[in-house]
Write an enzyme that holds these catalytic residues in place. Structure first.
Site, PDB file in Angstrom:
ATOM      1  N   ASP A  60      53.661  52.946 100.058  1.00 29.70           N
ATOM      2  CA  ASP A  60      54.053  51.623 100.101  1.00 29.70           C
ATOM      3  C   ASP A  60      52.911  50.640  99.221  1.00 29.70           C
ATOM      4  OD1 ASP A  60      51.344  52.119 101.454  1.00 29.70           O
ATOM      5  OD2 ASP A  60      51.731  51.024 103.329  1.00 29.70           O
ATOM      6  N   SER A  61      52.122  51.463  98.486  1.00 28.17           N
ATOM      7  CA  SER A  61      51.277  50.714  97.570  1.00 28.17           C
ATOM      8  C   SER A  61      52.294  50.032  96.712  1.00 28.17           C
ATOM      9  CB  SER A  61      50.257  51.599  96.886  1.00 28.17           C
ATOM     10  OG  SER A  61      51.024  52.995  96.172  1.00 28.17           O
ATOM     11  N   ASP A  99      56.502  56.983 102.380  1.00 30.24           N
ATOM     12  CA  ASP A  99      55.319  56.278 103.084  1.00 30.24           C
ATOM     13  C   ASP A  99      56.032  55.162 104.004  1.00 30.24           C
ATOM     14  OD1 ASP A  99      52.475  56.110 103.565  1.00 30.24           O
ATOM     15  OD2 ASP A  99      52.338  54.730 101.790  1.00 30.24           O
ATOM     16  N   GLU A 131      49.862  56.016 108.579  1.00 33.15           N
ATOM     17  CA  GLU A 131      48.783  55.937 108.596  1.00 33.15           C
ATOM     18  C   GLU A 131      47.881  55.826 109.987  1.00 33.15           C
ATOM     19  OE1 GLU A 131      47.347  52.238 106.448  1.00 33.15           O
ATOM     20  OE2 GLU A 131      48.588  52.853 104.718  1.00 33.15           O
ATOM     21  N   GLU A 199      41.434  59.218 102.367  1.00 35.65           N
ATOM     22  CA  GLU A 199      41.411  58.222 101.584  1.00 35.65           C
ATOM     23  C   GLU A 199      39.843  57.590 101.696  1.00 35.65           C
ATOM     24  OE1 GLU A 199      44.564  55.613 100.740  1.00 35.65           O
ATOM     25  OE2 GLU A 199      43.417  54.191  99.901  1.00 35.65           O
TER      26      GLU A 199
HETATM   27  N1  LIG Z   1      47.532  50.390  92.733  1.00 38.73           N
HETATM   28  C1  LIG Z   1      46.849  50.820  94.230  1.00 38.73           C
HETATM   29  N2  LIG Z   1      45.968  51.977  94.111  1.00 38.73           N
HETATM   30  C2  LIG Z   1      45.393  52.226  95.325  1.00 38.73           C
HETATM   31  O1  LIG Z   1      45.020  53.175  95.277  1.00 38.73           O
HETATM   32  C3  LIG Z   1      45.795  51.645  96.626  1.00 38.73           C
HETATM   33  C4  LIG Z   1      46.558  50.349  96.433  1.00 38.73           C
HETATM   34  N3  LIG Z   1      47.045  49.917  95.058  1.00 38.73           N
HETATM   35  N4  LIG Z   1      46.958  49.561  97.276  1.00 38.73           N
HETATM   36  C5  LIG Z   1      46.547  49.932  98.827  1.00 38.73           C
HETATM   37  C6  LIG Z   1      45.273  50.641  98.655  1.00 38.73           C
HETATM   38  C7  LIG Z   1      44.166  49.779  98.486  1.00 38.73           C
HETATM   39  N5  LIG Z   1      43.267  51.025  97.567  1.00 38.73           N
HETATM   40  C8  LIG Z   1      42.108  50.579  97.282  1.00 38.73           C
HETATM   41  C9  LIG Z   1      41.558  49.161  96.691  1.00 38.73           C
HETATM   42  C10 LIG Z   1      40.598  49.116  96.376  1.00 38.73           C
HETATM   43  C11 LIG Z   1      39.617  49.916  96.527  1.00 38.73           C
HETATM   44  C12 LIG Z   1      38.071  49.519  95.724  1.00 38.73           C
HETATM   45  O2  LIG Z   1      38.044  48.765  95.076  1.00 38.73           O
HETATM   46  N6  LIG Z   1      37.063  49.804  96.717  1.00 38.73           N
HETATM   47  C13 LIG Z   1      35.620  49.580  95.948  1.00 38.73           C
HETATM   48  C14 LIG Z   1      34.692  49.693  97.106  1.00 38.73           C
HETATM   49  C15 LIG Z   1      34.699  48.353  97.985  1.00 38.73           C
HETATM   50  C16 LIG Z   1      33.421  48.489  98.825  1.00 38.73           C
HETATM   51  O3  LIG Z   1      33.024  49.709  99.384  1.00 38.73           O
HETATM   52  O4  LIG Z   1      32.943  47.412  99.193  1.00 38.73           O
HETATM   53  C17 LIG Z   1      35.329  50.577  95.002  1.00 38.73           C
HETATM   54  O5  LIG Z   1      34.393  50.471  94.467  1.00 38.73           O
HETATM   55  O6  LIG Z   1      36.107  51.639  94.758  1.00 38.73           O
HETATM   56  C18 LIG Z   1      39.655  51.025  97.211  1.00 38.73           C
HETATM   57  C19 LIG Z   1      41.105  51.474  97.665  1.00 38.73           C
HETATM   58  C20 LIG Z   1      43.981  52.164  97.728  1.00 38.73           C
HETATM   59  N7  LIG Z   1      45.483  51.744  97.815  1.00 38.73           N
HETATM   60  C1  LIG Z   2      47.456  56.145  97.821  1.00 37.48           C
HETATM   61  C2  LIG Z   2      48.543  56.679  98.635  1.00 37.48           C
HETATM   62  C3  LIG Z   2      47.665  57.896  99.746  1.00 37.48           C
HETATM   63  C4  LIG Z   2      49.161  55.758  99.525  1.00 37.48           C
HETATM   64  O1  LIG Z   2      49.169  55.830 100.667  1.00 37.48           O
HETATM   65  C5  LIG Z   2      49.973  54.879  98.853  1.00 37.48           C
HETATM   66  O2  LIG Z   2      49.985  54.977  97.273  1.00 37.48           O
HETATM   67  O3  LIG Z   2      50.491  54.211  99.386  1.00 37.48           O
HETATM   68 MG   LIG Z   3      50.330  54.031 101.492  1.00 31.50          MG
END
Ligand SMILES: Nc1nc(=O)c2c([nH]1)NC[C@@H]1CN(c3ccc(C(=O)N[C@@H](CCC(=O)O)C(=O)O)cc3)CN21
Ligand SMILES: CC(C)C(=O)C(=O)O
Ligand SMILES: [Mg+2]
Length: 305
Positions: A60-61, A99, A131, A199
């Site tokens: 779903d990303s 998803d 999820e 995740e």
């Molecule tokens: N392109 C994309 N990749 C992904 O992995 C993803 C999506 N979209 N959309 C839905 C979620 C969102 N995801 C994410 C998005 C951002 C972070 C992130 O930037 N986390 C910060 C930490 C933030 C904090 O803890 O304050 C990092 O530094 O990784 C993590 C997962 C994973 N999933």
């Molecule tokens: C990152 C994976 C696990 C996911 O759920 C997605 O791409 O939507």
């Molecule tokens: Mg997903």
């Protein structure tokens, strides 16, 4: 796939057998890392298939990566099914997981099973992912498994409910939260999930939970102790703006390459370098002469010149 007309058949790679649930368990048993990547359309599926990955997730990303939504919350079941069908057409060997989008499985077991059947029947998915590891998600997972569709679980950072988790942040960073994630993972395993995604949880928490997991655990930002890894196609190839999450490793800068390619084309058109003679079609001299006799050199007969 065998029902496809011959001209639509994908190039066969006889050296690779389709990935099945038993073959995934065999990899896990042998300690061979399991590779999962997302895909959302025909070309990304072809890339994943040719690379020989084990699992493809129509995530779903895709709401964000290919549809341009702000989050995964808005994408509809019908939208995701279009992406899943295109992905299916590009795949030969990987195991395809759909998803379940936000709102397509939470309401009741009936809703969850109906949605899962659409992914299998309309898009040719081999399994679905949902999820969360709370009571509702565990119950839905059990219902879908009971209906005969393999289910993948997903704990830790669950983006569909990120608002409740405080945003896209790592989870399980307190002892209490880590215990909750461990309990959820075990509950999903007991509900019959064939595999589970961890995740954005501390590597040490993953390592501590792993001895309790019998099903293959696929990590994304969960450290190296899992049975496999998953990354978003557009993140790993750099088909995006911004750097993405901490766990992203980039293997390309394809958005830059795409923009540079389109810019080079635009420049060639504007400077008359494209099209060249090699891009044009020829006409027999006699046909051209007759054409000119009918319409003249200055314009179409009867039309303003
Ligand atoms: N392109 C994309 N990749 C992904 O992995 C993803 C999506 N979209 N959309 C839905 C979620 C969102 N995801 C994410 C998005 C951002 C972070 C992130 O930037 N986390 C910060 C930490 C933030 C904090 O803890 O304050 C990092 O530094 O990784 C993590 C997962 C994973 N999933
Ligand atoms: C990152 C994976 C696990 C996911 O759920 C997605 O791409 O939507
Ligand atoms: Mg997903």
């Amino acid at each position: 796939m065998s029902a496809m007309p011959a001209h639509m058949q994908l190039p066969q790679d006889a050296s690779r057998l389709p990935v099945t649930l038993p073959s995934l368990l065999e990899k896990q048993r042998l300690g061979e890392p399991i590779v999962m990547v997302t895909a959302y359309d025909y070309p990304s599926a072809r890339a994943a298939d040719r690379a020989g990955v084990d699992l493809v997730l129509v995530g779903d990303s895709g709401a964000m990566t290919v549809l341009g939504y702000e989050s995964t919350v808005a994408v509809t079941l019908d939208e995701l099914l279009v992406l899943a069908r295109a992905t299916r057409r590009g795949l030969q060997t990987p195991f395809l997981v759909g998803d379940l989008p936000f709102g397509s499985y939470e309401v009741s077991d009936e809703q969850a099973v109906q949605t899962a059947f659409r992914f299998v029947k309309e898009a040719g998915c081999d399994a679905v992912k949902l999820e969360g590891g709370g009571e509702t998600s565990v119950t839905r997972a059990r219902a879908i498994v009971k209906a005969g569709i393999p289910v993948m679980g997903h704990v830790g950072l669950t983006p569909q409910t990120a608002t409740a988790l405080g945003g896209y942040k790592a989870q399980g960073k307190s002892a209490g939260d880590a215990v909750k994630i461990a309990r959820e993972a075990i509950a999903l395993q007991e509900a019959g999930c064939f595999s589970i995604v961890f995740e954005a949880i501390p590597s040490a928490v993953t390592e501590a939970i792993m001895p309790r997991m019998e099903i293959p655990v696929i990590g994304i930002g969960a450290g190296p102790a899992t049975d496999g890894q998953v990354l978003v196609f557009h993140d790993l190839l750099g088909i995006r703006e911004g750097r993405g999450a901490k766990f992203v490793q980039r293997y390309g800068d394809l958005l830059d390459e795409m923009a540079a390619g389109v810019a080079a084309y635009a420049d060639d058109v504007r400077t008359h370098r494209y099209p060249g003679p090699e891009h044009g079609y020829a006409i027999e001299v006699s046909e051209l002469a007759e054409f000119r006799a009918v319409f003249g050199d200055t314009g179409v007969e009867g039309a303003p010149v």
